[in-house]
Design an enzyme around this catalytic site. Structure first.
Site, PDB file in Angstrom:
ATOM      1  N   ASP A  86       1.685  24.834  58.764  1.00  0.00           N
ATOM      2  CA  ASP A  86       2.895  25.603  58.438  1.00  0.00           C
ATOM      3  C   ASP A  86       2.769  26.268  57.069  1.00  0.00           C
ATOM      4  O   ASP A  86       3.659  26.165  56.225  1.00  0.00           O
ATOM      5  CB  ASP A  86       4.126  24.698  58.480  1.00  0.00           C
ATOM      6  CG  ASP A  86       5.418  25.498  58.720  1.00  0.00           C
ATOM      7  OD1 ASP A  86       5.313  26.660  59.154  1.00  0.00           O
ATOM      8  OD2 ASP A  86       6.503  24.968  58.466  1.00  0.00           O
TER       9      ASP A  86
ATOM     10  N   ARG B 281      19.252  16.833  53.944  1.00  0.00           N
ATOM     11  CA  ARG B 281      19.594  17.369  52.636  1.00  0.00           C
ATOM     12  C   ARG B 281      18.532  16.985  51.602  1.00  0.00           C
ATOM     13  O   ARG B 281      17.884  15.950  51.718  1.00  0.00           O
ATOM     14  CB  ARG B 281      20.961  16.839  52.196  1.00  0.00           C
ATOM     15  CG  ARG B 281      22.102  17.328  53.082  1.00  0.00           C
ATOM     16  CD  ARG B 281      23.396  16.603  52.772  1.00  0.00           C
ATOM     17  NE  ARG B 281      24.492  17.169  53.562  1.00  0.00           N
ATOM     18  CZ  ARG B 281      25.406  18.018  53.078  1.00  0.00           C
ATOM     19  NH1 ARG B 281      25.370  18.363  51.800  1.00  0.00           N
ATOM     20  NH2 ARG B 281      26.349  18.499  53.854  1.00  0.00           N
TER      21      ARG B 281
ATOM     22  N   ILE C  40      19.770  22.388  52.089  1.00  0.00           N
ATOM     23  CA  ILE C  40      19.773  21.673  53.361  1.00  0.00           C
ATOM     24  C   ILE C  40      18.647  22.225  54.210  1.00  0.00           C
ATOM     25  O   ILE C  40      18.625  23.419  54.524  1.00  0.00           O
ATOM     26  CB  ILE C  40      21.120  21.835  54.092  1.00  0.00           C
ATOM     27  CG1 ILE C  40      22.264  21.307  53.218  1.00  0.00           C
ATOM     28  CG2 ILE C  40      21.086  21.101  55.428  1.00  0.00           C
ATOM     29  CD1 ILE C  40      23.633  21.526  53.815  1.00  0.00           C
TER      30      ILE C  40
END
Length: 673
Positions: A477, A365, A360
């Site tokens: 990121d 999910r 998750i």
């Protein structure tokens, strides 16, 4: 002195032979005529062939394939090997397009002049067997074409789904108009349908002196109009080298379609010979078969039975339809090839069963699945519709990122929208995320050779994003949890949830500061502009993390915050930089490689963006193509913890934990062994 008469013919013969030798070879006129193609000597590839009645059939109706037919010998278009002056040429041909429907076809066809007959890299569909998405418009294609396109493709700025265009090195036409002709009597424009299933005659003329290309067309029964459909100055000398091949190309998409050439003539330095219309083979025409009397009797009875059966099945069908219903809007037609059906994804994940759940993430999910058609393993991420931007723009960005192709990037395969959810489909990575390999106690410690290969691989992927793709992609990121490992333990950079795209040579826009603490460049706190330099900063933190086996920011036993960059820098000042290498390796590493990674990681972590290496430099250092400059530890005179506090990142740490990102972790798109 008068020569004897018997020698005069021989002298004259020598004179004419000498003058003939002075004539350049480029002046030789090339000419051929095919009134039908039975026994014609042509070069074919793909689906192209000659039918039993003499039609040149470029495509046979098979989906997503292409066909080419060329005159077998190259023709000389320039007047000489050392001359850029072009010879004039003229060609005439009769074509026909037979689709499954009278008003709908599956992409078009083109008359082409190409440097080579080898077009194996070209794609079918909207690329018509001429180019592909990577080389469309490249000057190295050396390609001239006149296209007859039956589909409106916005990526090529097509004017309509029934147009004729002049193309140079790609499918963005330099001139185009709707298919048709000008009536000689009235001057009115008469529309023609390329998919009418009727033969059309086309004339293409090029004047080598004025560089003017004229394209004229008309129905087969109409004489050549005086006014051309297209007239454009095209410097073909910059496109075609000394010699080139002439021929035809076509391709199919998802619909049934056949492309035919009935006849063809060509002449260099003169008008193309007229085709003998009466000798041309006929196009196949599909006529409805006459209805039999038996059918007229049986059909009403069968229809009644069918209506009853359909009525009985409607309830079940509607339930299944609601179950697999998707959200589709008109604007999504553009992104069709990147869209998966919800039904396929439902079956791929066993109905999104908990047994298939990989994890998750921050947005939803993630499930492991096997696509029913290809049996390919995928990871399916269910993301809630966000409000950070319009859904149309978000899907466009997803599809753009889905076009990225590199061995060190996780491939985003496509998407599906349904009832407030966006489902993203990725390649499945069997060895999970790098952070699990680094920190999970149950995992076998990664060897140094594996770590160094992963670092170099991610650097190669980052170079592709920053400099080698058509746009600049700033990842925003980069961290160990966003690097996934394939079956061969190669590192692949993933999770483009925060990525931003912009054109080369332009400045990035100011955005909200998002990312993960310890990887955020100091300048983001006051500029808000994520850039290639801020990605390099994050990559520096990533290199130190992989080499040291420690997170960029952590808490020590006394609950003090420890910044990895500061600790490695302190050890370098003490002359013991390699003491920071992960102790679980028990000294089993290549010291020169470890020293390179650690020092380069510190250089990438410099607080000044301009002092950090560029992405290409970074790759060159890691590959050993360029030596890393000799820098003393004093060059890196900063304290990262203090810098973070000065730039106002402390409140951000409270909002976003140091081990997660505002977009959720991508590591759940994989599963461990």
């Amino acid at each position: 002195m008068v020569l004897p008469k018997p020698e005069m013919p021989f002298f004259v013969l020598l004179l004419f032979l000498g003058l003939g030798c002075l004539r350049p070879a480029a002046a030789t006129d090339e000419r051929f005529v095919f009134n039908g193609f039975t026994g014609a000597n042509l070069s074919f590839d793909g689906m192209a062939t000659v039918t039993s009645n003499g039609l040149l059939m470029l495509t046979n109706g098979t989906n997503q394939l292409k066909g080419h037919a060329f005159f077998p010998s190259p023709l000389q278009f320039q007047r000489g090997p050392n001359s850029t002056a072009m010879q004039s040429f003229s060609t005439a041909f009769v074509i026909g397009i037979i689709g499954a429907f009278e008003d709908l076809s599956s992409h078009g066809m083109a008359f082409i002049i190409a440097k080579s007959k080898n077009l194996t890299s070209a794609l079918p569909g909207q690329f018509m067997g001429l180019v592909n998405s990577a080389n469309n418009g490249n000057a190295t294609n050396h390609l001239f074409a006149v296209e007859f396109d039956t589909i409106l493709n916005s990526e090529f700025n097509d004017m309509s789904g029934n147009h004729v265009g002049i193309d140079v090195n790609g499918l963005n036409s330099v001139d185009a108009d709707n298919a048709g002709y000008y009536d000689d009597g009235t001057g009115d424009f008469k529309n023609m349908s390329l998919v009418s299933r009727r033969p059309m005659q086309v004339w293409v003329d090029f004047d080598g002196q004025t560089m003017q290309v004229n394209v004229t067309m008309a129905p087969l029964e109409v004489a050549r109009p005086k006014k051309p459909l297209l007239s454009k100055i095209v410097n073909i000398s910059s496109v075609i080298d000394d010699t080139a091949y002439v021929g035809f190309s076509s391709a199919t998409g998802i619909l049934f379609c056949r492309h035919y050439v009935l006849g063809w003539s060509f002449k260099m330095n003169g008008a193309a010979p007229a085709l003998n219309i009466s000798s041309l083979p006929s196009l196949p025409v599909t006529f409805p078969k006459p209805r039999s009397k038996t059918l007229e009797i049986v059909l009403p009875i069968a229809s009644a039975v069918l209506v009853f059966a359909v009525a009985a099945a409607v309830f079940v069908f509607m339930r299944r339809r609601r179950m697999f219903s998707e959200l589709k809007e008109e604007w999504e037609v553009t992104f069709g090839p990147h869209r998966f059906s919800y039904k396929d994804l439902f079956h791929a994940t066993d109905g999104f069963s908990d047994k298939r759940l990989l994890g998750i993430g921050g947005f939803g999910r993630v499930y492991r699945g096997v696509l029913p058609s290809s049996k390919a393993e995928v990871a399916v991420k269910k993301v809630a519709h966000g409000s950070r931007q319009g859904m149309r723009e978000f899907v466009a960005e997803v599809v753009s990122i889905g076009r990225l192709r590199h061995r060190n990037l996780v491939q985003l395969l496509g998407y599906c929208r349904r009832k407030g959810e966006l489902l993203l489909v990725y390649d499945y990575m069997p060895n999970g995320s790098l952070d699990k390999q680094l920190y999970d106690q149950g995992k076998i410690t990664l060897r140094w050779a594996q770590r160094f290969r992963i670092i170099r691989g991610v650097a190669s992927g980052l170079l592709y994003l920053h400099e080698d793709w058509e746009q600049v992609v700033v990842h925003r990121d980069i961290k160990a949890s966003n690097v996934l490992l394939d079956a061969d333990m190669n590192g692949r950079l993933g999770d483009f949830g925060l990525a931003r795209l912009y054109d080369h040579g332009t400045d990035p826009h100011t955005t909200h500061v998002v990312g993960t603490m310890g990887y955020l460049a100091p300048e983001l706190g006051h500029t808000g502009k994520a850039s290639k330099a801020s990605d390099v900063f994050a990559f520096g933190a990533f290199m130190l993390e992989v080499a040291c086996g420690r997170k960029p920011v952590a808490q020590d036993a006394r609950d003090n915050r420890v910044v990895l960059v500061d600790w490695v820098l302190d050890r370098w000042r003490a002359g013991a930089i390699t003491d920071t290498v992960d102790p679980r390796l028990h000294g089993d590493f290549v010291e020169s490689e470890a020293s390179l990674v650690l020092r380069l990681g510190l250089l990438c972590s410099h607080p000044l963006p301009g002092a950090r290496p560029g992405t290409r430099q970074l790759v060159q250092y890691l590959e050993g193509d360029v030596p890393l400059p000799e820098l003393s530890p004093t060059y890196q005179s900063f304290n990262m913890l203090a810098l973070m506090q000065d730039q106002g990142f402390d409140p951000y740490v409270m909002s976003y934990p140091m081990t997660s990102t505002s977009a959720g972790t991508f590591s759940d798109l994989s599963g461990g062994r």
